[in-house]
Enzyme design. Structure first.
Site, mmCIF file in Angstrom:
data_model
loop_
_atom_site.group_PDB
_atom_site.id
_atom_site.type_symbol
_atom_site.label_atom_id
_atom_site.label_comp_id
_atom_site.label_asym_id
_atom_site.label_seq_id
_atom_site.Cartn_x
_atom_site.Cartn_y
_atom_site.Cartn_z
ATOM 1 N N GLU A 130 0.906 -1.133 0.185
ATOM 2 C CA GLU A 130 -0.019 -0.106 0.061
ATOM 3 C C GLU A 130 0.882 1.328 0.111
ATOM 4 O OE1 GLU A 130 -1.525 3.333 0.863
ATOM 5 O OE2 GLU A 130 -1.770 2.498 2.837
ATOM 6 N N CYS A 159 -1.886 9.051 2.867
ATOM 7 C CA CYS A 159 -1.594 8.560 1.596
ATOM 8 C C CYS A 159 -3.041 8.593 0.621
ATOM 9 C CB CYS A 159 -1.202 7.228 1.391
ATOM 10 S SG CYS A 159 -1.389 5.982 2.926
#
Length: 459
Positions: free
Chosen positions: A231, A265
């Protein structure tokens, strides 16, 4: 003598604690002990595992004040957002315990030539997680709870700056009844981490971090034939269409950019606004961003806290300066404030175009890139004009149009319509392109590191 490092309060620049790195022998013993603990854990029923996972969620809530205060002290997020993070993590524990019997249930299929087929999801073994500092509890809970629920053992290398949070989580897990060594925090350096990836007891590796880190870890794991889930970063685009409610759109976009001090993010980072409302949105957005105050994250007044480290603030400011040198315009913010702590103001850049860091790269802090599009089709083209693909957003009063745009054209793992969102326990989380691969949450995370085994009973 062991090497040591300090954790530092980003709001003040003052030392919090000192920690010693493990020796190579201690790190190896931790892996072996985790493997041994897993060998018993894997034989427990999903319901037995779920009972302990539920108690971990209860433990998170019971110690929320202590945990939230430590998170805020170590990485600078607003104290109210630390509490929100803990509540999300507790709900992840609850959902996982409730959903696991369904998500991990065996499946039966009839074989084509007759006979019985059984598909099972068996734990793989020890899973190694390398996690960042920006969500010190959530990043750990996200992968560890799913893997513990699946019957795996879990190792954690947390970011050194949030070591205290990692150790407190280990304590909470143990207090909930998790067997000793099944979840272990490794206080190790990068060279030691490479050895853990290659360790024969480690069956899978998961990383949350930058695309650069993802390539490095992914390549090392692949060489050792270890499965990975990555990720990675992103520069998520939020599209604002002509029929959007400007006031609501501005509120969504400001929150999406400054939440967690802009260090997320899946934060809103590029704001792609159609020409018909661009000027009106720009003026309102810049005004709202310029009114965001950065201050003491432990109080109730500040809209943002400091960035987590001085080097991160310096890197962000260099990206701003580089973008301006290539034609971007500072509409508000953009100056490093004087005084203690690693603060950076809420900043908006206009005239953003390809070739600038503000367009091409991830700006991991409270800097918004404002981009004009001619219409909805052009806005989608710009949104997809990125090497990243974690998330994105669409703001419009026409929800069906937004759903069509999202499902037909948006090249990202997640899309938020008329809102800024983080993780949902029951929805898959992950990206495409340079934002990585694999999925967490929604049951998908429980099965990522399982052996999907076929048992065929022939007539």
């Amino acid at each position: 003598m062991s090497k040591t490092f300090n954790t530092v309060n980003p709001a003040t620049g003052q030392k919090i604690s000192t920690y010693a790195y493990m020796s190579d022998r201690e790190a190896n013993e931790a892996v072996e002990n985790c493997h041994t603990a897993h060998d018993s854990w894997r034989l427990k029923s999903v319901e037995e595992r779920g009972a302990i996972i539920s108690r971990i969620g209860e433990g998170l809530r019971a110690r929320a004040d202590q945990l939230a205060a430590l998170m805020t002290r170590e990485m600078g997020k607003l104290i109210k957002q630390s509490r929100q993070e803990i509540e999300l993590c507790a709900s992840i524990c609850e959902w996982s315990a409730q959903a696991a019997p369904r998500e991990l249930a065996p499946e039966e299929r009839e074989l084509p030539e007759g006979g019985r087929g059984i598909i099972t999801h068996k734990p793989m073994g020890v899973i190694y997680g390398i996690q960042p500092w920006n969500y010190p509890v959530y990043q750990v809970v996200r992968y560890s709870i799913a893997n513990l629920m699946a019957g795996n053992g879990v190792l954690l290398k947390h970011a050194s700056s949030v070591t205290g949070t990692g150790k407190l989580l280990e304590e909470i897990y143990l207090e909930a009844g998790l067997p000793a060594h099944l979840f272990t925090v490794l206080i190790i350096d990068h060279d030691q981490s490479n050895a853990i990836i290659e360790h024969n007891r480690v069956r899978g590796v998961t990383l949350t971090g930058s695309a650069v880190a993802g390539r490095t870890v992914g390549a090392r794991a692949a060489k050792a034939l270890k499965k990975t889930v990555l990720e990675l970063g992103s520069n998520d685009a939020y599209i604002v269409l002509e029929d959007a409610d400007i006031e609501k759109a501005v509120q969504i976009c400001v929150n999406g950019r400054i939440y967690n001090n802009g260090e997320t993010c899946i934060a809103a980072k590029r704001f792609v606004v159609v020409d018909a409302i661009y000027d009106e949105f720009r003026d309102a957005f810049v005004k709202a961003m310029s009114e965001v105050s950065a201050g003491d994250p432990t109080g109730d007044e500040a809209g943002m806290g400091p960035m987590a480290r001085k080097d991160l603030r310096d890197d962000l400011h260099e990206q701003v300066k580089s973008s301006v040198a290539r034609g971007a315009e500072i509409l508000c913010g953009g100056k490093v404030p004087e005084g203690d702590g690693y603060y950076y103001p809420a900043t908006v850049l206009g005239n953003v175009s390809p070739g600038q860091p503000a367009y091409d790269d991830e700006l991991f802090g409270p800097v918004a890139s404002l981009i004009r599009a001619t219409d909805a089709d052009d806005a989608m083209r710009i949104a997809n004009d990125s090497r990243f693909g974690l998330g994105g957003g669409i703001i419009t009063e026409d929800r069906e149009k937004a759903i069509d745009m999202a499902t037909r054209n948006f090249d990202t793992g997640m899309v938020f319509i008329n809102g800024f969102g983080l993780a949902k326990p029951n929805m898959p989380f992950g990206g495409v392109k340079d934002s990585g691969y694999g999925r967490e949450h929604g049951g998908y995370g429980m099965r990522e590191f399982t052996n999907t085994q076929s048992v065929m009973v022939m007539n």
